[in-house]
Design an enzyme around this catalytic site. Structure first.
Site, short mmCIF file in Angstrom:
data_model
loop_
_atom_site.label_atom_id
_atom_site.label_comp_id
_atom_site.label_asym_id
_atom_site.label_seq_id
_atom_site.Cartn_x
_atom_site.Cartn_y
_atom_site.Cartn_z
N GLY A 76 0.82 -1.20 0.00
CA GLY A 76 0.00 0.00 0.00
C GLY A 76 0.85 1.25 0.00
O GLY A 76 1.66 1.47 0.91
N SER A 116 11.36 0.74 -4.49
CA SER A 116 11.15 1.03 -5.91
C SER A 116 12.47 1.24 -6.62
O SER A 116 13.43 1.75 -6.04
CB SER A 116 10.29 2.29 -6.06
OG SER A 116 10.22 2.68 -7.42
N TYR A 145 8.28 10.81 -5.32
CA TYR A 145 7.90 9.43 -5.04
C TYR A 145 9.13 8.59 -4.74
O TYR A 145 9.19 7.87 -3.75
CB TYR A 145 7.14 8.84 -6.24
CG TYR A 145 7.10 7.34 -6.24
CD1 TYR A 145 6.30 6.64 -5.35
CD2 TYR A 145 7.91 6.60 -7.12
CE1 TYR A 145 6.29 5.25 -5.34
CE2 TYR A 145 7.90 5.21 -7.11
CZ TYR A 145 7.09 4.54 -6.22
OH TYR A 145 7.09 3.17 -6.19
N ASN A 173 10.09 -2.17 -13.84
CA ASN A 173 8.86 -1.84 -14.59
C ASN A 173 7.93 -3.04 -14.70
O ASN A 173 8.10 -3.89 -15.58
CB ASN A 173 9.22 -1.30 -15.97
CG ASN A 173 9.70 0.13 -15.91
OD1 ASN A 173 10.80 0.40 -15.44
ND2 ASN A 173 8.87 1.06 -16.36
N VAL A 174 6.95 -3.06 -13.81
CA VAL A 174 6.03 -4.20 -13.73
C VAL A 174 4.88 -4.01 -14.72
O VAL A 174 4.30 -2.92 -14.82
CB VAL A 174 5.47 -4.33 -12.30
CG1 VAL A 174 4.55 -5.55 -12.20
CG2 VAL A 174 6.60 -4.42 -11.28
N LYS A 182 -5.13 1.83 -13.16
CA LYS A 182 -4.04 2.75 -12.86
C LYS A 182 -3.97 3.98 -13.76
O LYS A 182 -3.16 4.88 -13.51
CB LYS A 182 -2.70 2.00 -12.91
CG LYS A 182 -2.57 0.95 -11.82
CD LYS A 182 -1.24 0.22 -11.88
CE LYS A 182 -0.09 1.13 -11.54
NZ LYS A 182 1.20 0.39 -11.45
N PHE A 205 7.24 8.39 -26.67
CA PHE A 205 7.94 9.65 -26.43
C PHE A 205 9.20 9.76 -27.28
O PHE A 205 9.95 8.79 -27.47
CB PHE A 205 8.35 9.76 -24.97
CG PHE A 205 7.20 9.99 -24.03
CD1 PHE A 205 6.12 10.79 -24.39
CD2 PHE A 205 7.20 9.41 -22.76
CE1 PHE A 205 5.06 10.99 -23.52
CE2 PHE A 205 6.15 9.62 -21.88
CZ PHE A 205 5.08 10.41 -22.26
N SER A 207 13.05 11.10 -27.71
CA SER A 207 14.16 11.11 -26.78
C SER A 207 14.74 12.52 -26.67
O SER A 207 14.81 13.25 -27.66
CB SER A 207 15.26 10.15 -27.23
OG SER A 207 16.41 10.29 -26.43
N ARG A 219 14.16 -0.05 -20.40
CA ARG A 219 13.66 -0.39 -19.08
C ARG A 219 13.84 -1.88 -18.82
O ARG A 219 13.85 -2.70 -19.74
CB ARG A 219 12.16 -0.09 -18.95
CG ARG A 219 11.79 1.37 -18.96
CD ARG A 219 12.11 2.02 -17.64
NE ARG A 219 11.53 3.35 -17.55
CZ ARG A 219 12.05 4.45 -18.08
NH1 ARG A 219 13.17 4.35 -18.78
NH2 ARG A 219 11.47 5.61 -17.95
N TYR A 290 12.93 11.82 -15.96
CA TYR A 290 12.66 10.61 -16.73
C TYR A 290 13.90 9.71 -16.75
O TYR A 290 15.00 10.16 -17.07
CB TYR A 290 12.25 11.00 -18.15
CG TYR A 290 11.73 9.87 -18.99
CD1 TYR A 290 10.41 9.47 -18.88
CD2 TYR A 290 12.55 9.22 -19.91
CE1 TYR A 290 9.90 8.44 -19.66
CE2 TYR A 290 12.05 8.19 -20.69
CZ TYR A 290 10.73 7.81 -20.56
OH TYR A 290 10.24 6.79 -21.34
#
Length: 331
Positions: A76, A116, A145, A173-174, A182, A205, A207, A219, A290
């Site tokens: 959580g 993370s 975060y 990266n799940v 999400k 995106f 670069s 990733r 990023y």
């Protein structure tokens, strides 16, 4: 009884699926439903009881409840990398984690919590989970975060008293089922599938960093079924406490991920990049924050005894797309 916080979220609900697959149903699911559709993540699951996340510590203050708990999986958290409210992040991602740490310490039980890969920042110091606490302190996350997660990691290593076994799981990266609620923060597989279905192509995106072509940002993509397998191993096997990467050890591009998704979605494995991909400017709120490259080192968990092979990108995407095509697309 096992507590799973963030139980209706992607990883929490997938872990309950894994527990159910292993015959375990004595689970306390903890979360807040709010107005999202994440309740669907739990519709097929079997668990003993439910508790609102804001009422968990009142529930645990009752001895008959507390003594039932044998382990805690704490998923959580506010996981949006674009969240701007630092106070909210620290309250949810730091203070709440401390309370659960203290409970597990007092009870002598296992505590597995979500760290993370965002804690690694731009990767200047690498992506190793084998470095010392002093080296971990030097990491510089690119967003609030990531900082909230790093701050708790650093705090954990300072504690003289700790849970019986504690694990900080650094998720890369799940992607996979259970992420449908999400929105913007869902994986590129999910967004690609929907964009291709609706528009016949996908937007990636451009670069803004030398050495990376448009769409070639890299990733370490990890399939959700591998994630919960590793979490189960770390909770139930005797391993050294500390930080563990949850990745594959192989970096792949968003271009590869998107092309695999569209090929599996269409059944046409001869699709060409120029026909289905458009490169667009990156939003201003992501520029400078990023990550252009992430790749977990996986030696630590392997040496701890985890032997299962990971899904390749091609295998994981193919399996996930089967769920996305299914009307009942949940684990």
């Amino acid at each position: 009884m096992i507590i799973v916080t963030g139980a209706a979220g992607m990883i929490g609900s997938a872990y309950i699926w894994k527990l159910n697959e292993m015959g375990i149903t004595d689970i306390l699911a903890v979360d807040k439903m709010r107005t999202e559709e994440k309740w669907l993540n739990l519709r097929k699951r079997d668990y003993a009881d439910w508790c609102d996340r804001d009422e968990l510590f009142d529930w645990l203050s009752v001895e008959d409840n507390a003594k039932k708990i044998t382990a805690v999986l704490h998923m959580g958290a506010i996981s949006a990398t674009t969240e701007k409210d630092g106070d909210l992040l620290m309250k949810n991602n730091y203070e709440y984690s401390k309370k659960l740490w203290n409970f597990c310490t007092e009870r002598g039980i296992t505590y597995v919590y979500a760290s993370s890969a965002a804690t690694y920042g731009g990767g200047e110091l690498g992506y190793s989970d084998e470095v010392s606490p002093e080296e971990l302190k030097k990491l510089r996350p690119l967003n609030k975060y990531g900082y909230s997660k790093k701050f708790f990691d650093d705090w954990a290593f300072k504690q003289e008293k700790s849970p019986k076994q504690w694990i900080g799981a650094k998720f890369f990266n799940v992607y996979g089922p259970q992420e449908y609620h999400k929105g913007r923060m869902a994986s590129m597989v999910f967004h690609t599938f929907n964009q291709y279905r609706d528009n016949g192509g996908v937007k990636l995106f451009k670069s803004y960093k030398e050495g990376f072509k448009d769409g070639e940002q890299l990733r370490d993509f990890i399939y959700i079924k591998d994630v919960v397998d590793m979490l189960y191993f770390l909770m139930f096997e005797k391993v050294n406490s500390g930080i563990y990467n949850i990745g594959t050890g192989i970096a792949r591009s968003f271009h590869d991920l998107s092309m695999e998704t569209m090929k599996n979605a269409s059944g046409n494995f001869n699709l060409k990049t120029e026909d289905v991909i458009e490169f667009i400017p990156m939003p201003d709120d992501l520029k400078g924050k990023y990550q252009y490259f992430t790749q977990a080192t996986m030696k630590k968990i392997r040496e701890a005894g985890y032997t299962k092979e990971f899904y390749t990108l091609e295998e994981g995407v193919a399996d996930y797309v089967k769920y996305l095509k299914d009307k009942d697309s949940y684990l």
